[in-house]
Design a protein around this motif. Structure first.
Motif, PDB file in Angstrom:
ATOM      1  N   ALA A   1     134.655 -80.694  65.083  1.00  0.00           N
ATOM      2  CA  ALA A   1     133.622 -79.668  65.175  1.00  0.00           C
ATOM      3  C   ALA A   1     134.117 -78.384  64.510  1.00  0.00           C
ATOM      4  O   ALA A   1     133.372 -77.731  63.748  1.00  0.00           O
ATOM      5  N   HIS A   2     135.364 -78.036  64.768  1.00  0.00           N
ATOM      6  CA  HIS A   2     135.979 -76.859  64.136  1.00  0.00           C
ATOM      7  C   HIS A   2     137.486 -76.918  64.382  1.00  0.00           C
ATOM      8  O   HIS A   2     137.938 -77.430  65.411  1.00  0.00           O
ATOM      9  N   VAL A   3     138.241 -76.407  63.434  1.00  0.00           N
ATOM     10  CA  VAL A   3     139.695 -76.342  63.570  1.00  0.00           C
ATOM     11  C   VAL A   3     140.129 -74.890  63.408  1.00  0.00           C
ATOM     12  O   VAL A   3     139.761 -74.234  62.416  1.00  0.00           O
ATOM     13  N   THR A   4     140.910 -74.404  64.351  1.00  0.00           N
ATOM     14  CA  THR A   4     141.448 -73.043  64.279  1.00  0.00           C
ATOM     15  C   THR A   4     142.949 -73.113  64.080  1.00  0.00           C
ATOM     16  O   THR A   4     143.652 -73.770  64.861  1.00  0.00           O
ATOM     17  N   MET A   5     143.442 -72.445  63.064  1.00  0.00           N
ATOM     18  CA  MET A   5     144.883 -72.319  62.857  1.00  0.00           C
ATOM     19  C   MET A   5     145.345 -71.043  63.540  1.00  0.00           C
ATOM     20  O   MET A   5     144.930 -69.946  63.164  1.00  0.00           O
ATOM     21  N   LEU A   6     146.177 -71.194  64.557  1.00  0.00           N
ATOM     22  CA  LEU A   6     146.698 -70.045  65.299  1.00  0.00           C
ATOM     23  C   LEU A   6     148.136 -69.800  64.866  1.00  0.00           C
ATOM     24  O   LEU A   6     149.005 -70.658  65.041  1.00  0.00           O
ATOM     25  N   GLN A   7     148.389 -68.630  64.292  1.00  0.00           N
ATOM     26  CA  GLN A   7     149.725 -68.304  63.800  1.00  0.00           C
ATOM     27  C   GLN A   7     150.200 -66.986  64.386  1.00  0.00           C
ATOM     28  O   GLN A   7     149.410 -66.085  64.663  1.00  0.00           O
ATOM     29  N   ARG A   8     151.530 -66.907  64.572  1.00  0.00           N
ATOM     30  CA  ARG A   8     152.111 -65.629  64.988  1.00  0.00           C
ATOM     31  C   ARG A   8     152.179 -64.669  63.826  1.00  0.00           C
ATOM     32  O   ARG A   8     152.026 -63.461  63.986  1.00  0.00           O
ATOM     33  N   SER A   9     152.481 -65.222  62.633  1.00  0.00           N
ATOM     34  CA  SER A   9     152.606 -64.390  61.432  1.00  0.00           C
ATOM     35  C   SER A   9     152.233 -65.228  60.217  1.00  0.00           C
ATOM     36  O   SER A   9     152.313 -66.458  60.258  1.00  0.00           O
TER      37      SER A   9
END
Length: 496
Positions: free
Chosen positions: A204-212
């Motif tokens: 449905a959706h992909v979120t890339m979560l990054q610190r930096s």
């Protein structure tokens, strides 16, 4: 279990690992030392190493196959290849060169003990439900640089509260159905950049979560030069060699420019992200790293697929820190919450040394971190042992190939001189050397390297006690390395 070694070893050379490094070592041995017996041991039931361990969606090479492939087997496909294509190539390399018969699958090496009196390694191997032993004269560790049984995943508060699965890419479930799901991928390195476009096709959706932020290098799967060569209908080895040299030149140029003009390289890489994502994208927040290019590996994205997924809305990127996991997702330090049905921790590898094999020399335990590296291949005080650790910026196989040639030259030298063993040892003039880390954090500071530096051998300030991590230097210096410079102590079989 232990048992006294036989009068003659089971094989002359024992190669640990049937991945790309082990296959390369076997090819070189079979060609240069046909009178040496050898075997490859692998704990898995299949070849491939990395390409057998990682089965997550979209898994592919992060290096071009013209340099990641073998120098002795032409690669004629696309520069960037899927895991399936790479495994097909490796299987063909084995069968074309009659190497498969040397492999013993399901043999996981646990320990190795050197006996100076017998000049033999006794290797403890887990096979099925029992430990067995094998003996060899020379032990060649081609087991890679990370722990295949577990990836690195930090612990976060509330992980037990999350209602859905939490998956590390290194342990991807074969039956996972992610179609129509909301997925958060924690991390933004090469694994995340590979995984996200593949997941985005049906999620449905992909979120890339990054610190930096991370640097990305979008490049076309093919280019006019490549197409021109194909149209010329060149012999396979010509085509392979020309493309190999092209990619080597590009790599050398990028490495040099990253040292000499890092700001210009950063501007180009960030500009490429802007060209794909548009002026409205928040490039400063999400795609402008705080470090200079190549201080961490630049993630290659074919045809800009990660950027395309973000631009079309199938994926998005969030730059923030995790406060805790919740039942329905991840609470961020900013106070925002990311909703998720599945969380993927693309947070890196667990570095190890020598495949976690416990070494002893004449009954004394060997701590590799207390050893000096000898050309990044052998360890001080440890006889007849070589290890393969590839390049962090260039293709792994480039160094594996140079190491193979060096080890075979050493074995030829020992055979000609009637020597049974070679042990790296510091000369008197080397004893005052300042110890330096295996990898200089100022030069390369990826998390998986920094987490495992205390496991790795130390290096000095002069050859042969240096691990250069520079193919363009090694390709000249390793073939010309002096095997009689006083840093290798040779012993005959009679010297007991």
């Amino acid at each position: 279990m232990t048992q006294p070694p036989a009068a003659a070893p089971a094989v002359d050379v024992l190669i640990v690992g049937a991945g790309i490094s082990g296959i390369d070592a076997a090819w070189h041995l079979s060609r240069r030392l046909p009178n040496h017996s050898f075997a490859l041991l692998d704990g898995k039931q299949e070849i491939g190493g990395t390409w057998a361990t990682h089965v997550f969606p979209g898994i592919r090479s992060d290096s071009d196959l013209f340099t990641f492939g073998f120098s002795w087997k032409p690669w004629t496909g696309r520069p960037i290849a899927s895991a399936g294509e790479i495994l097909g190539y490796l299987n063909a390399a084995l069968d074309e060169n009659d190497l498969r018969r040397h492999i013993r699958f399901g043999h996981a090496v646990r320990a190795a003990a050197w006996d100076s009196a017998a000049q033999i390694w006794t290797v403890t191997v887990r096979h099925g439900n029992q430990d067995v032993t094998m003996t060899c004269r020379f032990l060649w560790m081609c087991s890679g640089y990370y722990r295949h049984c577990e990836g690195y995943s930090p612990g976060w508060a509330g992980m037990e509260d999350f209602a859905g699965p939490i998956i590390h890419p290194q342990a991807w479930p074969a039956d996972l159905d992610y179609s129509g799901k909301r997925i958060v991928v924690i991390g933004s390195g090469a694994t995340a950049a590979t995984l996200i476009p593949a997941l985005a096709k049906t999620a449905a959706h992909v979120t890339m979560l990054q610190r930096s932020p991370t640097y990305y290098f979008p490049r076309p799967m093919s280019d006019p030069f490549n197409e021109t060569l194909k149209a010329l209908d060149l012999p396979q080895d010509w085509y392979h060699e020309i493309m190999r040299r092209k990619f080597l030149l590009e790599s050398e140029t990028m490495a040099r420019r990253s040292r000499e003009e890092p700001d210009a390289v950063a501007t180009e890489l960030i500009g490429a992200a802007r060209a794909y994502l548009g002026e409205s994208a928040d490039i400063e927040t999400h795609f402008t790293p705080a470090y200079r290019p190549w201080r961490q590996r630049v993630a290659m994205i074919p045809d800009g697929d990660l950027f395309v997924a973000i631009r079309t809305g199938a994926a998005s990127v969030v730059t923030d820190r995790i406060e805790r996991f919740t039942r329905g997702g991840i609470l961020l330090r900013s106070g925002d919450e990311l909703a998720a049905d599945i969380i993927v921790t693309a947070t890196g590898l667990t570095l190890n040394i020598l495949g976690d094999v416990a070494l002893t020399v004449d009954g004394a335990a060997v701590n590799p971190a207390q050893c000096w590296t000898h050309r990044g291949i052998m360890l001080s005080g440890v006889p007849n042992l070589a290890m393969v650790f590839g390049y962090l910026r260039s293709s792994w196989t480039l160094r594996a190939d140079l190491v193979s040639a060096y080890v075979c030259r050493l074995l030829e030298h020992m055979q000609a001189a009637g020597m049974a063993s070679a042990t790296p040892a510091l000369r008197d003039r080397d004893r005052g050397m300042q110890a330096r880390p295996w990898i200089d954090p100022e030069d390369f500071n990826a998390g998986y390297i920094l987490r495992g530096l205390d496991l790795m051998p130390k290096q000095g300030d002069r050859q042969p006690w240096v691990m250069t991590q520079d193919y363009f230097d090694d390709r000249h210096t390793l073939p010309a390395a002096d095997l009689e410079d006083g840093t290798l102590r040779y012993a005959t079989a009679a010297a007991r």
